[in-house]
Motif scaffolding. Structure first.
Motif, PDB file in Angstrom:
ATOM      1  N   ARG A  28      -6.521   2.245   1.364  1.00  0.00           N
ATOM      2  CA  ARG A  28      -6.560   0.822   0.998  1.00  0.00           C
ATOM      3  C   ARG A  28      -7.553   0.584  -0.135  1.00  0.00           C
ATOM      4  O   ARG A  28      -7.270  -0.122  -1.092  1.00  0.00           O
ATOM      5  N   GLY A  37      -1.325  -2.941   4.769  1.00  0.00           N
ATOM      6  CA  GLY A  37      -2.601  -2.231   4.903  1.00  0.00           C
ATOM      7  C   GLY A  37      -2.778  -1.619   6.280  1.00  0.00           C
ATOM      8  O   GLY A  37      -3.541  -0.674   6.449  1.00  0.00           O
ATOM      9  N   ASP A  38      -2.043  -2.153   7.263  1.00  0.00           N
ATOM     10  CA  ASP A  38      -2.214  -1.648   8.624  1.00  0.00           C
ATOM     11  C   ASP A  38      -1.585  -0.281   8.813  1.00  0.00           C
ATOM     12  O   ASP A  38      -1.849   0.382   9.800  1.00  0.00           O
ATOM     13  N   ILE A  39      -0.735   0.150   7.874  1.00  0.00           N
ATOM     14  CA  ILE A  39      -0.132   1.467   8.098  1.00  0.00           C
ATOM     15  C   ILE A  39      -0.748   2.574   7.262  1.00  0.00           C
ATOM     16  O   ILE A  39      -0.293   3.699   7.308  1.00  0.00           O
ATOM     17  N   VAL A  40      -1.797   2.276   6.508  1.00  0.00           N
ATOM     18  CA  VAL A  40      -2.485   3.370   5.824  1.00  0.00           C
ATOM     19  C   VAL A  40      -3.961   3.364   6.213  1.00  0.00           C
ATOM     20  O   VAL A  40      -4.437   2.434   6.846  1.00  0.00           O
ATOM     21  N   SER A  41      -4.660   4.413   5.796  1.00  0.00           N
ATOM     22  CA  SER A  41      -6.069   4.534   6.163  1.00  0.00           C
ATOM     23  C   SER A  41      -6.933   3.604   5.319  1.00  0.00           C
ATOM     24  O   SER A  41      -6.533   3.151   4.252  1.00  0.00           O
ATOM     25  N   GLN A  42      -8.148   3.366   5.830  1.00  0.00           N
ATOM     26  CA  GLN A  42      -9.140   2.550   5.125  1.00  0.00           C
ATOM     27  C   GLN A  42      -9.360   3.066   3.698  1.00  0.00           C
ATOM     28  O   GLN A  42      -9.392   2.307   2.741  1.00  0.00           O
ATOM     29  N   PHE A  95      -5.857  -9.080   0.937  1.00  0.00           N
ATOM     30  CA  PHE A  95      -5.130  -8.180   1.824  1.00  0.00           C
ATOM     31  C   PHE A  95      -4.447  -9.030   2.885  1.00  0.00           C
ATOM     32  O   PHE A  95      -5.104  -9.787   3.587  1.00  0.00           O
ATOM     33  N   ASN A  99       0.785  -1.230   0.000  1.00  0.00           N
ATOM     34  CA  ASN A  99       0.000   0.000   0.000  1.00  0.00           C
ATOM     35  C   ASN A  99       0.819   1.282   0.000  1.00  0.00           C
ATOM     36  O   ASN A  99       0.287   2.354  -0.223  1.00  0.00           O
ATOM     37  N   LEU A 100       2.112   1.154   0.309  1.00  0.00           N
ATOM     38  CA  LEU A 100       2.918   2.364   0.451  1.00  0.00           C
ATOM     39  C   LEU A 100       3.496   2.852  -0.875  1.00  0.00           C
ATOM     40  O   LEU A 100       4.176   3.855  -0.926  1.00  0.00           O
TER      41      LEU A 100
END
Lengths: 227, 261
Positions: free
Chosen positions: A147, A139-144, A165, A114-115
């Motif tokens: 994602r 996915g845990d380090i960006v917003s919903q 995911f 996601n980054l």
């Protein structure tokens, strides 16, 4: 034996996802081995060995990693058979974003994170477009919302792939990837099997070690920018 | 504006077993507009419960649970369809990596949701987020410069208006300058099912019921009692007081009045 080809840009979490997936398979007494393709060096074999996973490393060095992959995969497959593996996984980094080390008839998994920014799915090309499964990590380090946007962009490039995911640290999602691996068909050999997409073309003087800039030194498959 | 109608949605969780294989005696249906809090020690299995719901588990996950949607066995082929994802997860981390303004961000999200005439929705989201956050931000503020509270407020408003997922999972709304009660009310108004993992007594008591997770299984379901609801009022007063003092502190004032009028 099942052959599964996994690829993805560097540092997206390929090894973590594979190890966590193998954990589930090992619990069912499925024997899995890994061939790690890399360019200059890798320490990932240590991570696999620590988990007692059969592993071989191929370092392409000065060669195009994709060409290196395709000219070695058949022997790797034979190694897997000799080790009596149920599943052989090939792991390779898509270094020039033009790589697509997938074979027809073998499950192709692309791992991205996601980054990378929302324009990346369009830039990665065949590696993403020709995958059967796209795994999206971090996915845990960006917003919903990010994602969702990222997954949508992936779908624009490859509408047929299953999108998963996965959290490479906790392993959340890898159980489902393990299930999909188990559904993959068996292959007896790779004789006459075909690549899904052509390899990056390369045969010029620079491939052969030329280092000087200039027209006089360019021989072979040369392409110039139209300025 | 075109938004999907999620009215009348419900999910049923049919118990499996805990980590030791003891049966989980459970047949719980949760309806849209309900708020359910999930409590339990770290590592007890809160994420797995959520994972089971997101995956529409059919006795094929480590817990052996089964999930029904509107009373029916769901089409498991939909598991990989990003457009029919059941759970929108508001994670604890609220970092943004995209280099865009608030307005552009919501626009891109709306277009990825194929929402036409998005002007109205975008405006509603930004207005709502500002009401939740307290500290104002503008539509041309870059998202990477939003504070923790502002980011969270924006994501809650965004989820309320743009996410099609009928279930929202909230992993602890920490007290980062955001009106938690209004945030929940907003999501409830949008007919979402809210599952909220929390250790915070105020949030936990805001739930219609709470699930107690122990050793991988749902050990107990507690419905809020009248006494608990009374305590919630008290806790909220305490919380307001604390917030007021925090604001005083921020403005360089003296914290000398702590009377409980």
């Amino acid at each position: 034996m099942k052959l599964i080809t996994v690829s993805g840009p560097p540092s997206t979490g390929k090894t973590s996802v594979i190890i966590k997936t193998i954990d589930h398979l090992s619990q069912k007494e499925i024997k899995v081995g890994v061939i790690k393709f890399d360019c200059l060096s890798t320490n990932d074999d240590i991570l696999y060995k620590r988990k007692k996973i059969a592993v071989q490393v191929g370092i392409s060095g000065g060669l195009c990693p994709d060409h290196f992959f395709v000219s070695n995969i058949e022997e790797c497959f034979e190694w897997g058979l000799k080790e009596e593996l149920d599943i052989l996984i090939s792991e390779s980094a898509g270094l020039c974003n033009r790589c697509s080390p997938y074979l027809r008839g073998s499950l192709a998994v692309c791992i991205i994170d996601n980054l990378m920014g929302i324009h990346t799915p369009k830039k990665i090309g065949p590696m993403l477009r020709y995958a059967d499964i796209v795994v999206i990590t971090k996915g845990d380090i960006v917003s919903q919302a990010e994602r969702e946007i990222f997954a949508y962009r992936v779908k624009e490039v490859n509408s047929k792939a299953k999108i998963l995911f996965i959290n490479g640290i906790t392993g959340q999602g890898t159980l489902h990837l393990a299930d999909l691996f188990m559904k993959e068909g068996e292959r007896e050999n790779l004789k006459d099997s075909k690549l899904r997409f052509t390899m990056p073309a390369a045969l010029c003087s620079y491939c052969l070690g030329e280092m000087t800039v200039g027209k006089d030194y360019q021989i072979g498959n040369i392409k110039n920018i139209n300025l | 504006m075109k938004l999907e109608d999620e009215k009348g949605f419900d999910i049923t969780i049919i118990g499996g077993h805990d980590k030791d294989g003891n049966p989980e005696d459970l047949n719980l249906t949760i309806y849209s507009g309900e708020v359910v809090s999930i409590v339990g020690p770290t590592g007890s299995g809160k994420s797995q419960l959520l994972g089971d719901i997101e995956w529409m588990a059919q006795k094929d996950t480590p817990t052996g649970r089964k999930i029904l949607i509107n009373g029916q066995v769901p089409d498991v082929e939909k598991r990989f369809d990003i457009d029919s994802k059941l759970v929108a997860q508001l994670s604890q981390n609220m970092n943004f990596v995209m280099d865009v303004t608030v307005k552009e961000f919501v626009e891109i999200h709306a277009s990825s949701r194929k929402i036409e005439d998005s002007e109205e929705v975008i405006e509603a989201i930004i207005t709502q987020a500002n009401q939740l956050a307290g500290e104002e931000f503008l539509e041309d503020t870059p998202i990477t410069s939003l504070s923790g509270g502002q980011s969270r407020a924006l994501m809650i408003a965004d989820t309320a208006y743009l996410s099609k997922s009928p279930i929202v999972l909230i992993d602890e709304i920490e007290n980062a300058g955001i009106d938690r009660k209004s945030a929940l009310d907003l999501l409830v108004k949008r007919e979402k099912i809210i599952l909220m993992a929390t250790h915070d007594p105020i949030l936990a008591l805001m739930g219609d019921k709470r699930l107690v997770i122990k050793n991988g299984g749902i050990n107990k379901i507690i419905e809020s009692t009248a006494a608990e609801r009374k305590n919630l009022v008290l806790l909220e007063k305490l919380d307001k007081k604390l917030l007021m003092m925090r604001n005083k502190l921020r403005n360089g004032e003296i914290i000398d009045c702590i009377g409980w009028e």
